[in-house]
Each structure stands twice: as structure tokens, then as C-alpha cells.
Design a protein around this motif. Structure first.
Motif, PDB file in Angstrom:
ATOM      1  N   ASN A 388       0.835  -1.195   0.000  1.00  0.00           N
ATOM      2  CA  ASN A 388       0.000   0.000   0.000  1.00  0.00           C
ATOM      3  C   ASN A 388       0.871   1.246   0.000  1.00  0.00           C
ATOM      4  O   ASN A 388       1.875   1.312   0.713  1.00  0.00           O
ATOM      5  CB  ASN A 388      -0.921   0.018   1.224  1.00  0.00           C
ATOM      6  CG  ASN A 388      -1.829   1.243   1.249  1.00  0.00           C
ATOM      7  OD1 ASN A 388      -1.591   2.178   1.999  1.00  0.00           O
ATOM      8  ND2 ASN A 388      -2.846   1.242   0.410  1.00  0.00           N
ATOM      9  N   ILE A 389       0.501   2.233  -0.813  1.00  0.00           N
ATOM     10  CA  ILE A 389       1.241   3.497  -0.897  1.00  0.00           C
ATOM     11  C   ILE A 389       0.234   4.628  -0.830  1.00  0.00           C
ATOM     12  O   ILE A 389      -0.749   4.640  -1.578  1.00  0.00           O
ATOM     13  CB  ILE A 389       2.036   3.637  -2.216  1.00  0.00           C
ATOM     14  CG1 ILE A 389       2.731   2.340  -2.595  1.00  0.00           C
ATOM     15  CG2 ILE A 389       3.050   4.774  -2.120  1.00  0.00           C
ATOM     16  CD1 ILE A 389       3.180   2.303  -4.027  1.00  0.00           C
ATOM     17  N   GLU A 390       0.498   5.602   0.022  1.00  0.00           N
ATOM     18  CA  GLU A 390      -0.355   6.779   0.114  1.00  0.00           C
ATOM     19  C   GLU A 390       0.514   8.015   0.095  1.00  0.00           C
ATOM     20  O   GLU A 390       1.518   8.097   0.816  1.00  0.00           O
ATOM     21  CB  GLU A 390      -1.187   6.756   1.397  1.00  0.00           C
ATOM     22  CG  GLU A 390      -2.154   7.931   1.506  1.00  0.00           C
ATOM     23  CD  GLU A 390      -3.091   7.828   2.694  1.00  0.00           C
ATOM     24  OE1 GLU A 390      -4.017   8.658   2.794  1.00  0.00           O
ATOM     25  OE2 GLU A 390      -2.899   6.911   3.524  1.00  0.00           O
ATOM     26  N   GLY A 391       0.178   8.975  -0.756  1.00  0.00           N
ATOM     27  CA  GLY A 391       0.942  10.212  -0.822  1.00  0.00           C
ATOM     28  C   GLY A 391       0.893  10.822  -2.205  1.00  0.00           C
ATOM     29  O   GLY A 391       0.023  10.483  -3.026  1.00  0.00           O
ATOM     30  N   PRO A 392       1.817  11.730  -2.501  1.00  0.00           N
ATOM     31  CA  PRO A 392       1.846  12.362  -3.825  1.00  0.00           C
ATOM     32  C   PRO A 392       2.017  11.333  -4.934  1.00  0.00           C
ATOM     33  O   PRO A 392       2.648  10.291  -4.740  1.00  0.00           O
ATOM     34  CB  PRO A 392       3.067  13.299  -3.730  1.00  0.00           C
ATOM     35  CG  PRO A 392       3.297  13.498  -2.275  1.00  0.00           C
ATOM     36  CD  PRO A 392       2.875  12.230  -1.605  1.00  0.00           C
ATOM     37  N   LYS A 393       1.462  11.637  -6.083  1.00  0.00           N
ATOM     38  CA  LYS A 393       1.585  10.710  -7.201  1.00  0.00           C
ATOM     39  C   LYS A 393       3.033  10.546  -7.658  1.00  0.00           C
ATOM     40  O   LYS A 393       3.388   9.503  -8.221  1.00  0.00           O
ATOM     41  CB  LYS A 393       0.679  11.170  -8.347  1.00  0.00           C
ATOM     42  CG  LYS A 393      -0.797  10.986  -8.009  1.00  0.00           C
ATOM     43  CD  LYS A 393      -1.737  11.450  -9.099  1.00  0.00           C
ATOM     44  CE  LYS A 393      -3.196  11.173  -8.692  1.00  0.00           C
ATOM     45  NZ  LYS A 393      -4.170  11.648  -9.695  1.00  0.00           N
ATOM     46  N   SER A 394       3.869  11.545  -7.391  1.00  0.00           N
ATOM     47  CA  SER A 394       5.297  11.396  -7.687  1.00  0.00           C
ATOM     48  C   SER A 394       5.920  10.317  -6.808  1.00  0.00           C
ATOM     49  O   SER A 394       6.772   9.544  -7.263  1.00  0.00           O
ATOM     50  CB  SER A 394       6.019  12.729  -7.474  1.00  0.00           C
ATOM     51  OG  SER A 394       5.832  13.197  -6.152  1.00  0.00           O
ATOM     52  N   LEU A 395       5.497  10.236  -5.539  1.00  0.00           N
ATOM     53  CA  LEU A 395       5.975   9.177  -4.643  1.00  0.00           C
ATOM     54  C   LEU A 395       5.480   7.817  -5.107  1.00  0.00           C
ATOM     55  O   LEU A 395       6.245   6.836  -5.122  1.00  0.00           O
ATOM     56  CB  LEU A 395       5.494   9.445  -3.215  1.00  0.00           C
ATOM     57  CG  LEU A 395       5.712   8.302  -2.206  1.00  0.00           C
ATOM     58  CD1 LEU A 395       7.195   8.076  -1.979  1.00  0.00           C
ATOM     59  CD2 LEU A 395       5.005   8.596  -0.888  1.00  0.00           C
ATOM     60  N   ILE A 396       4.208   7.752  -5.496  1.00  0.00           N
ATOM     61  CA  ILE A 396       3.650   6.489  -5.978  1.00  0.00           C
ATOM     62  C   ILE A 396       4.415   6.016  -7.216  1.00  0.00           C
ATOM     63  O   ILE A 396       4.745   4.830  -7.340  1.00  0.00           O
ATOM     64  CB  ILE A 396       2.155   6.659  -6.276  1.00  0.00           C
ATOM     65  CG1 ILE A 396       1.385   6.871  -4.957  1.00  0.00           C
ATOM     66  CG2 ILE A 396       1.600   5.457  -7.033  1.00  0.00           C
ATOM     67  CD1 ILE A 396      -0.046   7.303  -5.136  1.00  0.00           C
ATOM     68  N   ALA A 397       4.739   6.935  -8.120  1.00  0.00           N
ATOM     69  CA  ALA A 397       5.509   6.576  -9.316  1.00  0.00           C
ATOM     70  C   ALA A 397       6.890   6.068  -8.948  1.00  0.00           C
ATOM     71  O   ALA A 397       7.395   5.099  -9.537  1.00  0.00           O
ATOM     72  CB  ALA A 397       5.619   7.776 -10.246  1.00  0.00           C
ATOM     73  N   ASN A 398       7.503   6.696  -7.959  1.00  0.00           N
ATOM     74  CA  ASN A 398       8.840   6.291  -7.512  1.00  0.00           C
ATOM     75  C   ASN A 398       8.824   4.864  -6.973  1.00  0.00           C
ATOM     76  O   ASN A 398       9.666   4.024  -7.340  1.00  0.00           O
ATOM     77  CB  ASN A 398       9.331   7.277  -6.449  1.00  0.00           C
ATOM     78  CG  ASN A 398      10.769   7.046  -6.048  1.00  0.00           C
ATOM     79  OD1 ASN A 398      11.092   6.056  -5.410  1.00  0.00           O
ATOM     80  ND2 ASN A 398      11.643   7.971  -6.408  1.00  0.00           N
ATOM     81  N   VAL A 399       7.866   4.576  -6.087  1.00  0.00           N
ATOM     82  CA  VAL A 399       7.788   3.240  -5.495  1.00  0.00           C
ATOM     83  C   VAL A 399       7.436   2.198  -6.547  1.00  0.00           C
ATOM     84  O   VAL A 399       8.010   1.098  -6.579  1.00  0.00           O
ATOM     85  CB  VAL A 399       6.761   3.224  -4.346  1.00  0.00           C
ATOM     86  CG1 VAL A 399       6.578   1.801  -3.806  1.00  0.00           C
ATOM     87  CG2 VAL A 399       7.189   4.164  -3.228  1.00  0.00           C
ATOM     88  N   LEU A 400       6.498   2.542  -7.442  1.00  0.00           N
ATOM     89  CA  LEU A 400       6.114   1.595  -8.484  1.00  0.00           C
ATOM     90  C   LEU A 400       7.284   1.293  -9.405  1.00  0.00           C
ATOM     91  O   LEU A 400       7.473   0.128  -9.814  1.00  0.00           O
ATOM     92  CB  LEU A 400       4.930   2.142  -9.278  1.00  0.00           C
ATOM     93  CG  LEU A 400       4.345   1.215 -10.358  1.00  0.00           C
ATOM     94  CD1 LEU A 400       3.953  -0.126  -9.771  1.00  0.00           C
ATOM     95  CD2 LEU A 400       3.146   1.873 -11.032  1.00  0.00           C
ATOM     96  N   MET A 401       8.110   2.288  -9.707  1.00  0.00           N
ATOM     97  CA  MET A 401       9.281   2.043 -10.541  1.00  0.00           C
ATOM     98  C   MET A 401      10.312   1.181  -9.827  1.00  0.00           C
ATOM     99  O   MET A 401      11.043   0.417 -10.470  1.00  0.00           O
ATOM    100  CB  MET A 401       9.898   3.365 -11.003  1.00  0.00           C
ATOM    101  CG  MET A 401       9.166   4.021 -12.149  1.00  0.00           C
ATOM    102  SD  MET A 401       9.083   2.965 -13.614  1.00  0.00           S
ATOM    103  CE  MET A 401       7.707   3.730 -14.474  1.00  0.00           C
ATOM    104  N   ASP A 402      10.383   1.285  -8.502  1.00  0.00           N
ATOM    105  CA  ASP A 402      11.237   0.360  -7.750  1.00  0.00           C
ATOM    106  C   ASP A 402      10.778  -1.079  -7.975  1.00  0.00           C
ATOM    107  O   ASP A 402      11.603  -1.986  -8.206  1.00  0.00           O
ATOM    108  CB  ASP A 402      11.180   0.678  -6.250  1.00  0.00           C
ATOM    109  CG  ASP A 402      11.954   1.920  -5.859  1.00  0.00           C
ATOM    110  OD1 ASP A 402      12.830   2.344  -6.645  1.00  0.00           O
ATOM    111  OD2 ASP A 402      11.697   2.454  -4.768  1.00  0.00           O
TER     112      ASP A 402
END
Length: 414
Positions: A388-402
Motif C-alpha cells: 500500500n502506498i499513500e501520498g503524492p503521485k510522484s511518490l507512488i511513481a517512484n515506489v512503483l518504478m522500484d
């Protein structure tokens, strides 16, 4: 952020935006263009992403902006002359501690000197040393358009590109070859010296909404903004990937290939055409219309009752999976008005039914569409635990790219 003893107070903004440049040392070399006034904020943007920034100035740059301003901006003493400390060697000799020499702005005069190997200013001395040592150099030109159009300037730029030097901009308008925007410069620096976990990978992204025409004026669409898709494209590009985004918006990043697709059919055709060129990953983040119709060739008169006959659209992921089964696919599942248990149940069904490698699920009735923040859950095709990820979409993109990086690394090891 925690304060470090004896740290310059201006550095308290370090890593407040991201850690994309954490541990990197950037030397910002400033020459005598009026665009030098932009460098204070440019330096701050690097620090906000974790970098350590040092400035070096030519004498002409000091006519535009004082060294005190750049000392404030970077938190470090500004180099305005080469001294017994041999600063150029300290940063860019074979054992130098800098990761990148960024010359911004670079005048026509400075370009000519660097191309000819002349080092009669601190900036050009740094450039000669960095180029000779094979260290990364990036140049951001800024001058009047007539100067930029001089044949020798063009030849000098091409000569330096052949040495492996990267150029960013300029943006030519109003008779001026203007310095590139800070966002563009920062992105190219991140791509050059940041993590390169996706270097050599080709990633295709669909983003935003589609629009099905009702008549020449009216359309059938949805609320998807494309912000998540844009952030995914930017993050993949930062990490070194070759990125193509298919959407009906405009991202406007020079290094990212954009394909305009208005309707669901156009998007599906564009994606299948691109996949034929060979991609490692498809990220299907677009909210593609489930229904379409035969549009009227003329505007439908208003004030009258209207009946529309819909038919279902083609399923992009299904066609992509059938045509290119070797391509890894990440899907998105948006639901509204359901609890988390039902959301994840539906997402797992889509994950399995569509034979996806990952799926990103979110419930959008309380936010997510059109906003800068979201709350999503990543589900995997293997036994890996949901994330689960909650926060700015830039953070979500960062985690998803990981997670995408791990997936592609595992594929390479197979």
C-alpha cells in the motif's frame, strides 16, 4: 529534516523534494549571460533532491550575479579564481569528487573556448579538466538567437556533442535562445547522474482519459487527469529508460516520445504498433473508455431528446497480451463506492484473468482522480505481499518504478 551541526542554514531544505540526487556532487558553472539570475533557484532545486552543489563563476558572470548569492544558494564558498588549492583538479581530476559539471548558462564565448580547449576563466578551466578526465559534462546554452545561429556556434556544439557532452535546450523564442527551464535541466541531471536502474529498458505507458466523439463538438470521456501516467513517464526517464507515452495530453519533455491518441481505438492501435518495435514493459495507466458509439458527422441540435446507442470497446491489455506475451504488463484497477476488501478482490480477479504481472488498485470515490495525491495498493502475480502506498503521485511513481525494476531484473536473470 534534522539539522546537521555547523551546516549552513540554507541547506536545511536538502532532500525535501526527493532523494534522486542524494550523495551526488554537482558543480554549477555560471557564465556571463543574463540567464545567470536563474541559477540561484536552480541550485536550490538540486539541493531539494539531495545533491551537494558547488558553484564556479567566470568574471563576466559576476557582472550579472554576485558570488554571495550563489554562496547562499549552495551553502558553499563560490570559486571565482583558480588558486593553490587547484580547485579544478579537486573536483574533476582523475580522483576528483564531483559527479557532474553543469555549465548553465553557457554563452557563445564560453562554448567557443571549450570547443577549442581554451581555459582562461575558472569555468573553462573546469571544463578542460572534466573533459580531459572523462567526467560527465552538461551544457545549457543561453544567448541571442542571432548568436546561436552563427555557423561556428553550431559547429562547436556538434563538436562537443561528439565528445559525449550533453546539451539541454535552448528554447528559442522572442529572438532569444533562452536557457532551458529549471524542471527540464533538473530532469536531465537526474537522468545523467541519478540511479540508472532502467538504463537500456524500453517502457511504454498509456495515460489519462480517452474521448469518444458524439458529434464534431461533444465527447464521451471520464475524469482521469493523466497525472499518474505523467509521473510514471518522468520517473522511468529519470532512471534511464527509453520512454514512450500514449495519451491525449501533452507532457512536453524533449527526451520522452509522445504519441497522441484521442479514442480508445486509437490508443489500442498505437500501443500495438509500438509493441511491435520491442518493449520490455507496458504500463497501462490510462482510463480507457469501455464504451463507444457511431458519432454524428454534424452537430446534434440542442434542446431535443437524444438517444445514444453504445457498443463496447476493444480491450487493450487482452490484445497486447495475446500479440506480445513476452512483454511484462502492469495494469491499473479503479473502483468507486466499494470497501477495501472488495477493491482488492476485484483487482486480484483482473490480475489473474488478464495475466498481468502487477496491478495497481485504488478506490476513487474519495479522491485520486484529478488530484495530486492518491492511495493505491500494488498486487503481484506471485506470492509477494500487497504493497500500500499513500501520498503524492510522484511518490507512488517512484515506489512503483522500484517494483518494476525488481520485476525486470528478475526477468533478466531467468
Amino acid at each position: 529534516m534534522p539539522q546537521i551541526p555547523n551546516e549552513h542554514p540554507t541547506l536545511w531544505i536538502r532532500s525535501t523534494r526527493s532523494d534522486s540526487l542524494k550523495g551526488k556532487t554537482i558543480v554549477l558553472a555560471v557564465t556571463g549571460s543574463i540567464a545567470a539570475v536563474r541559477t540561484v533557484e536552480l541550485a536550490r532545486e538540486f539541493i531539494r533532491r539531495g545533491a551537494d552543489v558547488h558553484a564556479v563563476m567566470s568574471e563576466a558572470a559576476g557582472w550579472i550575479i554576485t558570488p554571495m548569492a550563489l554562496q547562499y544558494a549552495t551553502g558553499n564558498e563560490v570559486i571565482t579564481a583558480i588558486t593553490g588549492k587547484v580547485e579544478h583538479v579537486e573536483f574533476f581530476g582523475n580522483l576528483g569528487r564531483a559527479d557532474l559539471l553543469l555549465i548553465a548558462p553557457a554563452t557563445a564565448n564560453t562554448l567557443g573556448k571549450i570547443a577549442a580547449g581554451i581555459d582562461d576563466t575558472p569555468v573553462t578551466t573546469f571544463a578542460t579538466t572534466a573533459i580531459g578526465a572523462g567526467k560527465p559534462v552538461m551544457i545549457v546554452p543561453a544567448m541571442h538567437e542571432d548568436m546561436y545561429d552563427h555557423p561556428a556556434v553550431g559547429e562547436n556544439i556538434e563538436k562537443m556533442k561528439s565528445w559525449g557532452i550533453n546539451f539541454v535546450g535552448p528554447k528559442v523564442e522572442e529572438g532569444i535562445a533562452k536557457i532551458a527551464g529549471n524542471d527540464e535541466i533538473v530532469l536531465e541531471v537526474e537522468r545523467t547522474v541519478g540511479q540508472d536502474s532502467l538504463r537500456g529498458k524500453k517502457i511504454l505507458i498509456t495515460s489519462g482519459s480517452t474521448a469518444e466523439p458524439i458529434d464534431p463538438i461533444r465527447i464521451l470521456t471520464n475524469r482521469a487527469s493523466g497525472k499518474t501516467g505523467n509521473e510514471l513517464a518522468l520517473e522511468a526517464y529519470r532512471r534511464g529508460a527509453d520512454v514512450t507515452i500514449v495519451h491525449r495530453n501533452k507532457l512536453g519533455v524533449t527526451g520522452i516520445n509522445e504519441i497522441h491518441a484521442e479514442t480508445a481505438a486509437q490508443m489500442t492501435d498505437a500501443v500495438l504498433g509500438e509493441l511491435a518495435k520491442g518493449y520490455d514493459m507496458l504500463i497501462s495507466a490510462a482510463a480507457i473508455a469501455d464504451y463507444t458509439l457511431d458519432a454524428s458527422e454534424q452537430k446534434i441540435s440542442s434542446g431535443k431528446g437524444l438517444e445514444l446507442s453504445f457498443r463496447t470497446t476493444r480491450k487493450l491489455i487482452k490484445e497486447a497480451k495475446e500479440a506480445y506475451p513476452q512483454t511484462k504488463i502492469v495494469g491499473f484497477k479503479a473502483e468507486a463506492g466499494v470497501d477495501s476488501g472488495e477493491l482488492l478482490k476485484r483487482a486480484r480477479h483482473t490480475l489473474k484473468d488478464s495475466r498481468l504481472d502487477m496491478i495497481v488498485a485504488n478506490e476513487v470515490s474519495k479522491g485520486g482522480i484529478g488530484t495530486d495525491n492518491n492511495n493505491v495498493t500494488i498486487l503481484y502475480s506471485d506470492e509477494k505481499e500487497d504493497l500500500n502506498i499513500e501520498g503524492p503521485k510522484s511518490l507512488i511513481a517512484n515506489v512503483l518504478m522500484d517494483e518494476i525494476t525488481l520485476l525486470l531484473e528478475a526477468q533478466d536473470e531467468e
